[in-house]
Design a protein around this motif. Structure first.
Motif, short mmCIF file in Angstrom:
data_model
loop_
_atom_site.label_atom_id
_atom_site.label_comp_id
_atom_site.label_asym_id
_atom_site.label_seq_id
_atom_site.Cartn_x
_atom_site.Cartn_y
_atom_site.Cartn_z
N THR A 18 -0.79 -50.49 -12.41
CA THR A 18 -0.84 -49.68 -13.63
C THR A 18 -0.49 -50.51 -14.86
O THR A 18 -1.17 -50.44 -15.89
N GLU A 20 -0.13 -42.23 -22.83
CA GLU A 20 0.64 -41.83 -21.65
C GLU A 20 -0.26 -41.18 -20.61
O GLU A 20 -0.08 -41.40 -19.40
N ASN A 21 -1.25 -40.40 -21.05
CA ASN A 21 -2.19 -39.80 -20.12
C ASN A 21 -3.03 -40.87 -19.43
O ASN A 21 -3.36 -40.75 -18.24
N ARG A 65 -1.96 -43.89 -18.70
CA ARG A 65 -1.05 -44.47 -17.72
C ARG A 65 -0.98 -43.59 -16.47
O ARG A 65 -1.05 -44.08 -15.33
N GLU A 66 -0.80 -42.29 -16.67
CA GLU A 66 -0.69 -41.36 -15.55
C GLU A 66 -1.98 -41.31 -14.73
O GLU A 66 -1.95 -41.26 -13.49
N ARG A 115 -2.35 -44.52 -12.58
CA ARG A 115 -1.42 -44.50 -11.45
C ARG A 115 -1.89 -43.53 -10.38
O ARG A 115 -1.83 -43.85 -9.18
N THR A 116 -2.34 -42.35 -10.79
CA THR A 116 -2.82 -41.36 -9.82
C THR A 116 -4.02 -41.89 -9.03
O THR A 116 -4.12 -41.72 -7.81
#
Length: 229
Positions: A37, A78-79, A81-82, A85-86
């Motif tokens: 990430t 931030e979205n 990044r999330e 990672r998901t």
């Protein structure tokens, strides 16, 4: 006896270095979610010349494409990044990082906004930046840790007004409307070298979630430059 002790100390030092190297290697596991990430965020921002220490900021939402061919729209840093990672959690063996999907829009620190249709256009745009702000092709730099380049400075808040080079002003309620305004201008004025610019004041959301009013191009430049330090 002294020679024996020196030899022993030398062997101990070598073993310690091997141990440290092993630790470093395991802590930088390219298949781990955290490492992947951080690297992906750095790569996307460097490729786009966006974020800390770079010329531009992404105008969200933007889309990114993963190695399996799937795409995802992200609405903020931030979205992004999330989302990365998901995806990595569901594709644990993957090592290829996501890439930017075009077209997308970027905001420069002087308040100009540009719609970029392709990677080739992006390379041309990045060539107008100072070397330290071009992103792609530059390493993390001294003092930068993995993930530093993957941080944004702020996110543009809609609606915004845009002044076109012919002095007309258009209002964009969201990123899609902004894209339409910029794309239409470029299509109708293909030889224009002047970029459309935001009408101040504008509002941006800082990385701590607070909303800030930026009154002028000079204030935006100060905000962007201070973020890169």
């Amino acid at each position: 006896m002294i020679k024996l002790m020196k030899n022993f100390a030398g062997v101990a030092f070598i073993l310690a270095m091997i141990g440290l190297a092993s630790c470093d290697k395991s802590s930088l596991d390219v298949t781990s979610e955290d490492y992947f990430t951080l690297g992906a965020m750095d790569s996307l921002h460097r490729d786009g010349g966006c974020g800390r220490g770079s010329c531009f900021e992404f105008v969200y939402p933007i889309s990114i494409k993963f190695a399996d061919g799937t795409t995802a729209e992200v609405t903020s840093n931030e979205n992004m990044r999330e989302t990365i990672r998901t995806w990595k959690e569901s594709n644990s063996s993957a090592t290829e990082r996501p890439t930017l999907v075009f077209p997308l829009e970027v905001l420069a620190k002087d308040g100009t906004v540009t719609s970029v249709a392709s990677e080739t256009e992006f390379k041309t745009l990045l060539a107008t930046c100072p070397p330290q702000g071009r992103g792609k092709g530059h390493g993390r730099g001294r003092g930068h840790k993995p993930g530093d380049r993957g941080q944004n400075c702020f996110t543009l808040v809609f609606p915004v007004s845009v002044q076109l080079p012919d002095s007309t002003v258009a209002t964009a309620a969201d990123r899609d409307a902004l894209h339409t305004i910029l794309h239409t201008w470029k299509k109708n004025n293909p030889t224009s070298k002047v970029r459309p610019a935001l009408v101040f004041p504008i509002k941006v959301t800082l990385t701590d979630g607070t909303e800030k009013t930026v009154a002028s191009k000079e204030e935006l430049t100060v905000l962007k430059d201070s973020c890169g330090n």
